[in-house]
Design a protein around this motif. Structure first.
Motif, PDB file in Angstrom:
ATOM      1  N   THR A  75      30.265  28.818  61.672  1.00 17.24           N
ATOM      2  CA  THR A  75      29.224  28.991  62.689  1.00 17.24           C
ATOM      3  C   THR A  75      28.380  30.213  62.373  1.00 17.24           C
ATOM      4  O   THR A  75      27.159  30.199  62.536  1.00 17.24           O
ATOM      5  N   SER A 113      33.702  31.904  69.537  1.00 14.17           N
ATOM      6  CA  SER A 113      32.635  31.817  70.540  1.00 14.17           C
ATOM      7  C   SER A 113      33.088  32.269  71.921  1.00 14.17           C
ATOM      8  O   SER A 113      32.314  32.877  72.671  1.00 14.17           O
ATOM      9  N   ILE A 130      26.724  31.604  70.132  1.00 10.45           N
ATOM     10  CA  ILE A 130      27.912  30.787  70.340  1.00 10.45           C
ATOM     11  C   ILE A 130      27.540  29.317  70.216  1.00 10.45           C
ATOM     12  O   ILE A 130      26.366  28.957  70.212  1.00 10.45           O
ATOM     13  N   GLU A 131      28.546  28.488  70.150  1.00 11.88           N
ATOM     14  CA  GLU A 131      28.323  27.051  70.217  1.00 11.88           C
ATOM     15  C   GLU A 131      27.926  26.720  71.651  1.00 11.88           C
ATOM     16  O   GLU A 131      28.452  27.294  72.603  1.00 11.88           O
TER      17      GLU A 131
END
Length: 146
Positions: A75, A113, A130-131
């Motif tokens: 990510t 996250s 974050i997601e």
């Protein structure tokens, strides 16, 4: 007539080929601030400047304290590729130069996250990514990573 149609047919094929190399598991990423932070939106260049140490303040003048995901997290790599157009190696080289010249330190790292969301929620000066699936009412998205 066929010569004119060929370029039209080729363009969609090229576009599909371009997306074929993209990771199938690319997550929806959002840049977040605390729900108590007055910043409503940021542009990609503003986000990049904060995370690359080129800006230490939000547009309203308040201090901006960025938080990164841990080194090696997919990510994190995706965030930097999309927002700054830098590979992990280029981000590392960028920060090595900044640290060596005494102009700053890279963002603190957090494991995931959820940890980023909690840290950002607790600090109106914090900013993180974050997601999208990790969002809740304690934070506000200010930029959607494209």
């Amino acid at each position: 007539m066929a010569a004119r149609r060929y370029p039209r047919l080729l363009a969609p094929a090229l576009l599909l080929g371009a997306f074929a190399g993209a990771p199938a598991c690319a997550a929806d990423l959002v840049v977040i601030v605390s729900a108590r932070n007055p910043v409503a939106t940021l542009r990609a260049d503003q986000v990049a400047a904060i995370f690359l140490g080129q800006a230490v303040r939000f547009p309203d003048g308040a201090e901006a304290v960025p938080y990164d995901l841990r080194l090696g997290a997919s990510t994190r790599d995706e965030f930097y590729a999309r927002v700054t157009n830098k590979t992990p190696a280029l981000v590392k080289a960028h920060w090595s130069k900044i640290v060596f010249t005494g102009r700053g330190q890279p963002p603190a790292e957090l494991p995931d996250s959820v940890a980023v969301r909690r840290r950002v929620a607790d600090d109106p000066e914090a900013i993180g990514y974050i997601e999208r699936s990790a969002l809740d009412a304690s934070v506000r998205p200010v930029f959607v990573v494209q």
